[in-house]
Design a protein around this motif. Structure first.
Motif, mmCIF file in Angstrom:
data_model
loop_
_atom_site.group_PDB
_atom_site.id
_atom_site.type_symbol
_atom_site.label_atom_id
_atom_site.label_comp_id
_atom_site.label_asym_id
_atom_site.label_seq_id
_atom_site.Cartn_x
_atom_site.Cartn_y
_atom_site.Cartn_z
ATOM 1 N N ARG A 166 0.822 -1.215 0.000
ATOM 2 C CA ARG A 166 0.000 0.000 0.000
ATOM 3 C C ARG A 166 0.857 1.267 0.000
ATOM 4 N NH1 ARG A 166 -5.292 1.119 3.376
ATOM 5 N NH2 ARG A 166 -5.735 3.153 2.499
ATOM 6 N N TRP A 167 1.862 1.314 0.850
ATOM 7 C CA TRP A 167 2.677 2.523 0.938
ATOM 8 C C TRP A 167 3.543 2.716 -0.300
ATOM 9 C CZ3 TRP A 167 0.827 5.931 3.880
ATOM 10 C CH2 TRP A 167 0.124 5.578 5.016
ATOM 11 N N VAL A 168 3.878 1.631 -0.958
ATOM 12 C CA VAL A 168 4.625 1.751 -2.219
ATOM 13 C C VAL A 168 3.715 2.352 -3.283
ATOM 14 C CG1 VAL A 168 5.859 0.468 -3.998
ATOM 15 C CG2 VAL A 168 6.106 -0.189 -1.611
ATOM 16 N N ARG A 169 2.454 1.901 -3.324
ATOM 17 C CA ARG A 169 1.492 2.469 -4.286
ATOM 18 C C ARG A 169 1.307 3.959 -4.053
ATOM 19 N NH1 ARG A 169 -1.389 -2.358 -3.131
ATOM 20 N NH2 ARG A 169 -2.745 -1.243 -1.683
ATOM 21 N N VAL A 170 1.186 4.348 -2.795
ATOM 22 C CA VAL A 170 1.003 5.762 -2.470
ATOM 23 C C VAL A 170 2.256 6.554 -2.830
ATOM 24 C CG1 VAL A 170 0.685 7.390 -0.561
ATOM 25 C CG2 VAL A 170 -0.715 5.329 -0.684
ATOM 26 N N SER A 171 3.429 5.994 -2.526
ATOM 27 C CA SER A 171 4.670 6.727 -2.814
ATOM 28 C C SER A 171 4.978 6.780 -4.312
ATOM 29 C CB SER A 171 5.851 6.132 -2.050
ATOM 30 O OG SER A 171 6.081 4.811 -2.464
ATOM 31 N N ILE A 172 4.365 5.932 -5.103
ATOM 32 C CA ILE A 172 4.505 6.020 -6.564
ATOM 33 C C ILE A 172 3.438 6.935 -7.144
ATOM 34 C CG2 ILE A 172 4.225 4.702 -8.704
ATOM 35 C CD1 ILE A 172 5.591 2.354 -7.309
ATOM 36 N N GLY A 173 2.208 6.774 -6.697
ATOM 37 C CA GLY A 173 1.079 7.505 -7.274
ATOM 38 C C GLY A 173 1.077 8.993 -6.999
ATOM 39 N N LEU A 174 1.302 9.387 -5.763
ATOM 40 C CA LEU A 174 1.248 10.810 -5.426
ATOM 41 C C LEU A 174 2.289 11.654 -6.159
ATOM 42 C CD1 LEU A 174 0.335 10.877 -1.632
ATOM 43 C CD2 LEU A 174 -1.080 11.475 -3.590
ATOM 44 N N PRO A 175 3.561 11.252 -6.203
ATOM 45 C CA PRO A 175 4.514 12.075 -6.968
ATOM 46 C C PRO A 175 4.170 12.164 -8.455
ATOM 47 C CG PRO A 175 5.704 10.593 -5.533
ATOM 48 C CD PRO A 175 4.262 10.200 -5.463
ATOM 49 N N LEU A 176 3.664 11.072 -9.038
ATOM 50 C CA LEU A 176 3.274 11.137 -10.445
ATOM 51 C C LEU A 176 2.156 12.153 -10.658
ATOM 52 C CD1 LEU A 176 3.424 7.391 -11.492
ATOM 53 C CD2 LEU A 176 4.766 9.258 -12.463
ATOM 54 N N ILE A 177 1.188 12.181 -9.761
ATOM 55 C CA ILE A 177 0.101 13.151 -9.879
ATOM 56 C C ILE A 177 0.614 14.568 -9.666
ATOM 57 C CG2 ILE A 177 -2.019 13.961 -8.776
ATOM 58 C CD1 ILE A 177 -2.765 11.013 -8.393
ATOM 59 N N ILE A 178 1.462 14.756 -8.671
ATOM 60 C CA ILE A 178 1.989 16.098 -8.396
ATOM 61 C C ILE A 178 2.824 16.599 -9.570
ATOM 62 C CG2 ILE A 178 3.611 17.380 -6.940
ATOM 63 C CD1 ILE A 178 2.558 15.608 -4.599
ATOM 64 N N PHE A 179 3.703 15.738 -10.113
ATOM 65 C CA PHE A 179 4.505 16.153 -11.263
ATOM 66 C C PHE A 179 3.652 16.312 -12.515
ATOM 67 C CE2 PHE A 179 8.251 14.019 -9.034
ATOM 68 C CZ PHE A 179 8.672 15.211 -8.481
ATOM 69 N N GLY A 180 2.572 15.576 -12.602
ATOM 70 C CA GLY A 180 1.675 15.706 -13.746
ATOM 71 C C GLY A 180 0.962 17.033 -13.796
ATOM 72 N N ILE A 181 0.784 17.655 -12.641
ATOM 73 C CA ILE A 181 0.162 18.983 -12.604
ATOM 74 C C ILE A 181 1.033 19.986 -13.344
ATOM 75 C CG2 ILE A 181 -0.493 20.869 -11.042
ATOM 76 C CD1 ILE A 181 -1.316 18.681 -9.030
ATOM 77 N N PHE A 182 2.333 19.754 -13.334
ATOM 78 C CA PHE A 182 3.265 20.637 -14.039
ATOM 79 C C PHE A 182 3.560 20.118 -15.441
ATOM 80 C CE2 PHE A 182 4.203 21.016 -9.479
ATOM 81 C CZ PHE A 182 3.911 22.357 -9.315
ATOM 82 N N GLY A 183 2.542 19.593 -16.084
ATOM 83 C CA GLY A 183 2.695 18.983 -17.398
ATOM 84 C C GLY A 183 3.116 19.933 -18.492
ATOM 85 N N PHE A 184 2.977 21.214 -18.272
ATOM 86 C CA PHE A 184 3.380 22.191 -19.282
ATOM 87 C C PHE A 184 4.900 22.338 -19.343
ATOM 88 C CE2 PHE A 184 2.482 24.285 -15.294
ATOM 89 C CZ PHE A 184 3.603 25.064 -15.079
ATOM 90 N N LEU A 185 5.610 21.806 -18.365
ATOM 91 C CA LEU A 185 7.065 21.880 -18.346
ATOM 92 C C LEU A 185 7.669 20.761 -19.195
ATOM 93 C CD1 LEU A 185 7.572 22.519 -14.538
ATOM 94 C CD2 LEU A 185 7.766 24.180 -16.375
#
Length: 102
Positions: free
Chosen positions: A37-56
């Motif tokens: 579970r914690w591996v899923r969270v530690s993979i998923g959250l950074p991908l979503i956060i970095f995805g917000i900056f998709g214009f970069l």
């Protein structure tokens, strides 16, 4: 009792893991386990956060659904949209493969 969306998502991800190369499929099956579970969270959250900056450059909006995929295992609200996206992507891939065949 598990809900229908969770069962459908499990079947879809099982099918995808069988089609992947053995190492990637094994990792996907391990990632879906309750102990990861914690591996899923530690993979998923950074991908979503970095995805917000998709214009970069390098980062992209493609990271948003990729980050939501591991989180859908634990967050029921994400299951149906992720399931719909997986089914839609599979249909598009099948259409693309059929068009590319001579």
């Amino acid at each position: 009792m598990r809900d229908r969306d969770a069962e459908r998502l499990d079947r879809e991800i099982d099918r995808i893991s069988r089609e992947l190369p053995s190492g990637a499929g094994r990792f996907l099956r391990w990632l879906r386990g309750s102990s990861s579970r914690w591996v899923r969270v530690s993979i998923g959250l950074p991908l979503i956060i970095f995805g917000i900056f998709g214009f970069l450059p390098v980062l992209g909006f493609w990271m948003l659904p990729l980050g939501a995929l591991p989180l859908a295992q634990d967050i029921p609200l994400l299951r149906r949209p992720i399931l719909r996206a997986l089914v839609s992507l599979e249909r598009k891939l099948v259409e693309w493969k059929c068009r590319s065949k001579p």
